[in-house]
Every structure is written in structure tokens, then in C-alpha cells.
Scaffold this motif. Structure first.
Motif, mmCIF file in Angstrom:
data_model
loop_
_atom_site.group_PDB
_atom_site.id
_atom_site.type_symbol
_atom_site.label_atom_id
_atom_site.label_comp_id
_atom_site.label_asym_id
_atom_site.label_seq_id
_atom_site.Cartn_x
_atom_site.Cartn_y
_atom_site.Cartn_z
ATOM 1 N N ILE A 93 0.829 -1.210 0.000
ATOM 2 C CA ILE A 93 0.000 0.000 0.000
ATOM 3 C C ILE A 93 0.864 1.261 0.000
ATOM 4 C CG2 ILE A 93 -2.017 -1.093 1.035
ATOM 5 C CD1 ILE A 93 -1.155 0.020 3.734
ATOM 6 N N SER A 94 2.175 1.082 0.137
ATOM 7 C CA SER A 94 3.126 2.184 0.001
ATOM 8 C C SER A 94 4.505 1.568 -0.192
ATOM 9 C CB SER A 94 3.106 3.114 1.223
ATOM 10 O OG SER A 94 3.723 2.487 2.327
ATOM 11 N N GLU A 95 5.506 2.392 -0.351
ATOM 12 C CA GLU A 95 6.866 1.900 -0.577
ATOM 13 C C GLU A 95 7.330 0.965 0.534
ATOM 14 O OE1 GLU A 95 8.931 2.149 -3.042
ATOM 15 O OE2 GLU A 95 10.702 1.342 -2.074
ATOM 16 N N ASP A 96 6.952 1.258 1.790
ATOM 17 C CA ASP A 96 7.455 0.500 2.934
ATOM 18 C C ASP A 96 6.424 -0.437 3.551
ATOM 19 O OD1 ASP A 96 9.026 3.575 3.851
ATOM 20 O OD2 ASP A 96 9.957 1.878 2.835
ATOM 21 N N GLU A 97 5.165 -0.372 3.128
ATOM 22 C CA GLU A 97 4.099 -1.137 3.779
ATOM 23 C C GLU A 97 3.669 -2.313 2.905
ATOM 24 O OE1 GLU A 97 1.806 2.609 4.298
ATOM 25 O OE2 GLU A 97 1.494 1.847 6.327
ATOM 26 N N ILE A 98 3.976 -3.530 3.398
ATOM 27 C CA ILE A 98 3.716 -4.759 2.661
ATOM 28 C C ILE A 98 2.530 -5.488 3.303
ATOM 29 C CG2 ILE A 98 4.698 -6.902 1.799
ATOM 30 C CD1 ILE A 98 6.092 -4.326 0.822
ATOM 31 N N CYS A 99 1.573 -5.898 2.469
ATOM 32 C CA CYS A 99 0.402 -6.628 2.953
ATOM 33 C C CYS A 99 0.718 -8.124 2.970
ATOM 34 C CB CYS A 99 -0.806 -6.360 2.061
ATOM 35 S SG CYS A 99 -1.310 -4.630 2.021
ATOM 36 N N VAL A 100 0.538 -8.743 4.134
ATOM 37 C CA VAL A 100 0.841 -10.161 4.315
ATOM 38 C C VAL A 100 -0.411 -10.872 4.834
ATOM 39 C CG1 VAL A 100 2.331 -11.848 5.448
ATOM 40 C CG2 VAL A 100 3.234 -9.586 4.847
ATOM 41 N N ARG A 101 -0.783 -11.947 4.158
ATOM 42 C CA ARG A 101 -1.973 -12.708 4.532
ATOM 43 C C ARG A 101 -1.560 -14.019 5.197
ATOM 44 N NH1 ARG A 101 -4.330 -14.169 -0.556
ATOM 45 N NH2 ARG A 101 -3.175 -16.115 -0.437
ATOM 46 N N SER A 102 -2.285 -14.405 6.229
ATOM 47 C CA SER A 102 -2.071 -15.709 6.848
ATOM 48 C C SER A 102 -2.883 -16.744 6.085
ATOM 49 C CB SER A 102 -2.503 -15.688 8.324
ATOM 50 O OG SER A 102 -2.533 -16.998 8.845
ATOM 51 N N GLU A 103 -2.209 -17.730 5.516
ATOM 52 C CA GLU A 103 -2.906 -18.766 4.769
ATOM 53 C C GLU A 103 -3.702 -19.704 5.676
ATOM 54 O OE1 GLU A 103 -2.958 -17.660 1.716
ATOM 55 O OE2 GLU A 103 -2.086 -19.397 0.700
#
Length: 551
Positions: A300-310
Motif C-alpha cells: 500500500i506504500s513503498e514500505d508497507e507490505i500486505c501479508v496474509r495468513s494462509e
């Protein structure tokens, strides 16, 4: 040992083969007549009879040896002179490449400065317009409005100064990057210049040595083998070709570079790119253990990574700068992919549980930056798999597609209406869809295949991993349209990334390799941040790679 006769005690020698022989043996005072191949020394007749008459000594006539060695040296002269001319000719090429490289890099500097000058100027114009509006509004109720006006002007100046500083900082960084690249190129060209000059000096020394040893037979016989060996060694080094090839590579790499800029998620980005370079691991961010089977599904930005729990489909955001992770959506969200539309809105595709009728409801959601739902967007439903994949294109439109279907819908986020339907020919969506700046779309169409299609649905390129029959994931650099394909390298038991053009041509293989942790058995896609960095997930950590220019 052979030497010349002492003055006043010279022995008259009968010339042989047209050569005036005045060279005598130090031991016997006899003329030198033979050359022993075994001991590699010139000898007289008594030496040959007493010390070199037994095998394995093999004797040659000294005249033949002298003539043969002079012939060998003469045969080398054309090659030496030819190499000398080639090395001298490289001086002009070095200057040409150096000038060309400097001119090209100066053009990049000028483009950067021109671009940022216009942006700073735009900020100033924005400030002036706002001040004029504020002054017009402040004409009423003089005292109170003037106080309010001065405060707003001050706040405006502060905000605009922040904008200016951000732009100046970005410009300074880019100019610094350009300077570093220029220094690398200059150093390489300087090294090649020194290498070429060293070769020229060596050749001159060899030529001088040949001239010197040719003046005396004794010197010629004794030193010719070493000189010949030196000549052969320098010829085998092929310095001319090495320097020329390096210059061609420098020119190619410099001309490949370009200044790229554009908006991603409503924010402006610019960088120097176009070259292959070298990817270096610059940061490793641990994923909290609470996230079981993590999988990146966007940024959602240069430093913000979206991580999903499978495991439970909860959604987290990890800041690679602060290394802080926060849960933003509770269990069951089933996010497939997320991306920022602008500075206020986040677009997410989802997998629905149960859908009725002919529309997929709740599979496309718009969130604000606090992850509050703004609204859902519906698309037509076909089949019984309700996974929807989304992205935004160069015009700010949403593109969306249902799993195992051939239709891709173009949606206007202003009113949620479908403005176009793109139908792929002979293929269906098997995963993520991503828009290119050219207008084309990259679609995952198989477990080991991505397809680039036009807006008419026509296939333009097919991308496979370096290792066939291997699960792969492909991601797009929004500024350059370069694709990065992650796949399992079964032979090495590692995961690797290939760099691929939007035409499907592999530009560089295995630019990054990493080992997947034991806690994960899936290929997690890489992410390309707006500044051009790569982020991969090995199951335990987020690994951040940055590209550097090399020659």
C-alpha cells in the motif's frame, strides 16, 4: 663459455655462409662453430669433441642457429607492428566512448533537473494560488479574518515547504545515484586506458629489445628465446580485444540507462533504471510467528507490505522501514490481492464463500487508509469459484477478473460501472492480473505460465519460468513494465527470480536466489515497490533487495 677474442690476440676466422664470424670460445680460444640444443649454449670445435660428443647432445651449426633466430624474430615483427597499430587506434575509441558516456549521463542529469524544476515551480504556483484565494476570503471582517489569514498562510507555507523539501530530497538522491554511476563508468574507462597504455609500453619495450639484441650475434643467441617467449605471452593475452569488448559493454550499459518517472498509488516516483545491474540483499524483516503460512498479496506504500495468513486468512501490514507488523483485517477476509488506488483508497480483491444470482458481491472492496470499508463493487458471476483478482491501470480504472473465467472487466471507481469487458482468447484466469503502463495486461493463465494480452484480448507474449513444470508467480514494475518471475529451482532446491521484458524476453536469469523455509511449501510472489526494490518472502522473513549499477 663463449666470448670475443681479447684485443691484439684475435684469431683470423674464415667467413662462412657470407657471415663474418669473430666470436670465440672463452675456454679454448677457438671460433664458435656449433650450438648444443641440450645445454642451450654455443660451443667451439674442441668443446664439441670433448664435452658434447656423446648423446643426448645434438649439435647445430652456429651459423644456422643465428640465421634461424634472426628469421624467427623477423617473422614476429609484422604481428607486433599490427598489434601496435591496433592498440594505438584504441586511444581514439576510448576518447569517443568516454565522451559519449559523459554526454549521455549529462543528458540524464539535465532530464532529472528539468523534471524536478517544473515540479518545484508547480508547488510555488499552487502556493501563490492558495494565497490569493485566502486573501480574497479575508476581505470580510478585517481583524478576525486577517488573523485567520496569517495563520493559514503560515500553515500553507509550512506545508508547501515540506513538499518542496520532499521533492528536493528525491532530486538530490537521483542526482547522487547518477553521479555514482558516472564515477563507476569513469573509473572503468580510466582502468581500460591504463591497461591499453601499459600494453603499448610493453610493445615498445619489446621492439626496442629486438633492435638491441640484433646488433650482436652473441646477444641475439642468448636473449632471443626469452624475447620470443615474451612476445608470444603478450600476443596470447589479446589485450586489444579485451579492451575493445569492455568499451563496447560500457557504451551498451550506459545507453541502456534512462530516467523513469510516474505515479503509483497517487504518489510520484522517479529513478534511474533500464540497466540489468546487480541485486543485493539490503534488509531482512522477520515475520511474527502469529502469522501462520505468510503470503504477500500486495503493498500500500513503498514500505508497507500486505501479508496474509494462509491458515486463517487474517490480513497484516508489515512496515519494512520500522519492521513493525499490525493486523488490519480479522480472520476470514480471504484477500487475494491489494493495491493503492491513491493516497486515500486501497483496492482489494477477495475470495467469496457463497454467491447467489448472476453477480459476485463482496469480492471487490475499497478500504480507506485505516482499513475501514468504503464500499463493495460487484461484477458478473460465472461458475462456482468466487475468487476475484484486481489491479488498477494507467488511467486509474479498476481491472477485475473471476478465477477460471476469460473475461476481464474494466471498472470506473467513480461510479463502479463496467466501462469495458476484455475477453481472452482460448485462455482463462488462473491467478493475479496486473496492468502495464502500455495498457496491456499480464494474466496468470497456468500454474507455470503468465500471458501478456492486449486490450482486445489478443495474446502478445507468454512467460514461463526458467525451469519448466515449476510453480511460478509473476510481478510487474509499474514504472518500467519489467516483469519479475519467481519459481522453484528444483535442481538447486532454491527459489529464483528471472527478469523478463513485457514482450516475454528473459533479460537476466536468477537475479535473486533464496531458500524457502521449512514452514512454507508454496511459491510466494515477489513484490516490486514503486522505487524499484524487490521484496520476497521465504516463509519466515521479508527479504528486501536493491539494484545497483555495475560494469
Amino acid at each position: 663459455m663463449a666470448s670475443r677474442f681479447p684485443e691484439g690476440n684475435q684469431v683470423q676466422l674464415r667467413p662462412r655462409k657470407g657471415h663474418d664470424m669473430k666470436w670465440s670460445c672463452d675456454k679454448h680460444g677457438e671460433p664458435i662453430k656449433f650450438y648444443c640444443k641440450k645445454h642451450k649454449i654455443p660451443i667451439c670445435h674442441p668443446c664439441a669433441t670433448k664435452d658434447h660428443s656423446q648423446k643426448p647432445c645434438e649439435l647445430d651449426d652456429i651459423e644456422d642457429v643465428i640465421f634461424e633466430r634472426r628469421r624467427q624474430l623477423d617473422e614476429k615483427r609484422p604481428k607486433i607492428q599490427e598489434l601496435h597499430k591496433k592498440m594505438e587506434a584504441l586511444i581514439k575509441k576510448i576518447k569517443t566512448v568516454s565522451t559519449s558516456g559523459s554526454t549521455h549521463l549529462q543528458t540524464i542529469d539535465n532530464n532529472i533537473q528539468a523534471s524536478y524544476y517544473d515540479k518545484i515551480k508547480s508547488v510555488g504556483e499552487k502556493e501563490n494560488r492558495m494565497i490569493r484565494v485566502i486573501n480574497e476570503e479575508a476581505d470580510e471582517e478585517i481583524r478576525l479574518v486577517n488573523e485567520k489569514r496569517e495563520k493559514r498562510i503560515k500553515d500553507c507555507n509550512i506545508e508547501r515547504e515540506k513538499e518542496r523539501q520532499i521533492i528536493k530530497d528525491k532530486e538530490a538522491k537521483l542526482l547522487s545515484d547518477a553521479k555514482k554511476i558516472s564515477e563507476i563508468v569513469s573509473k572503468k574507462i580510466k582502468d581500460l586506458t591504463n591497461k591499453n597504455q601499459h600494453a603499448i609500453n610493453t610493445i615498445k619495450n619489446i621492439e626496442s629489445t629486438i633492435t638491441r639484441i640484433n646488433q650482436h650475434d652473441e646477444t641475439l643467441v642468448n636473449e632471443a628465446p626469452q624475447v620470443l617467449a615474451s612476445i608470444d605471452e603478450n600476443l596470447s593475452l589479446n589485450v586489444h580485444q579485451d579492451v575493445s569488448d569492455c568499451l563496447d559493454r560500457i557504451q551498451s550499459e550506459v545507453e541502456r540507462m534512462k530516467f523513469v518517472e510516474g505515479e503509483v498509488g497517487g504518489e510520484y516516483y522517479g529513478r534511474i533504471d533500464g540497466y540489468i545491474g546487480k541485486w543485493e540483499l539490503v534488509k531482512s524483516v522477520h515475520i511474527p510467528l502469529v502469522i501462520k503460512l505468510p503470503r504477500m498479496c500486495g503493498f500500500i506504500s513503498e514500505d508497507e507490505i500486505c501479508v496474509r495468513s494462509e491458515l486463517n486468512y487474517a490480513m497484516y501490514v508489515t512496515n519494512t522501514n520500522t519492521q513493525h507488523t499490525e493486523k488490519v483485517i480479522n480472520e476470514g477476509a480471504r484477500i487475494t490481492l491489494c493495491a493503492p488506488i491513491d493516497s486515500n483508497i486501497i483496492l482489494c480483491g477477495k475470495r467469496g464463500d457463497v454467491c447467489k444470482g448472476y453477480r459476485l458481491d463482496g469480492c471487490i472492496t475499497l478500504y480507506d487508509r485505516q482499513w475501514n470499508v468504503i464500499r463493495d463493487i460487484a461484477i458478473p458471476r460465472y461458475g462456482d469459484d468466487y475468487s476475484v483478482y484486481v489491479d488498477f491501470d494507467r488511467d486509474g480504472m479498476i481491472i477485475a477478473a473471476q478465477y477460471k473465467q476469460s473475461n476481464i472487466y474494466v471498472i470506473n471507481p467513480a461510479d463502479d460501472k463496467i466501462v469495458n469487458t476484455i475477453t481472452m482468447q482460448f485462455k482463462v484466469v488462473k491467478g493475479e492480473i496486473q496492468a502495464l503502463s502500455s495498457g496491456d495486461i499480464v494474466v496468470k493463465t497456468g500454474f507455470d505460465e503468465c500471458t501478456v494480452i492486449s486490450r482486445s484480448g489478443k495474446e502478445k507474449a507468454v512467460i514461463h519460468p526458467d525451469e519448466w513444470n515449476s510453480l511460478s508467480q509473476c510481478r510487474v514494475d509499474k514504472l518500467t513494465d519489467t516483469l519479475y518471475n519467481v519459481y522453484l529451482d528444483r535442481a538447486r532446491k532454491t527459489y529464483a527470480l528471472d527478469q523478463v521484458s513485457r514482450d516475454g524476453i528473459i533479460q537476466a536469469r536468477r537475479i535473486v536466489e533464496y531458500v524457502q523455509s521449512d514452514s512454507s511449501d508454496r511459491v510466494s510472489p515477489c513484490l516490486v515497490t514503486p522505487s524499484g526494490n524487490l521484496v520476497v518472502c521465504d516463509g519466515d522473513k521479508l527479504l528486501l533487495y536493491k539494484k545497483t549499477f555495475i560494469l
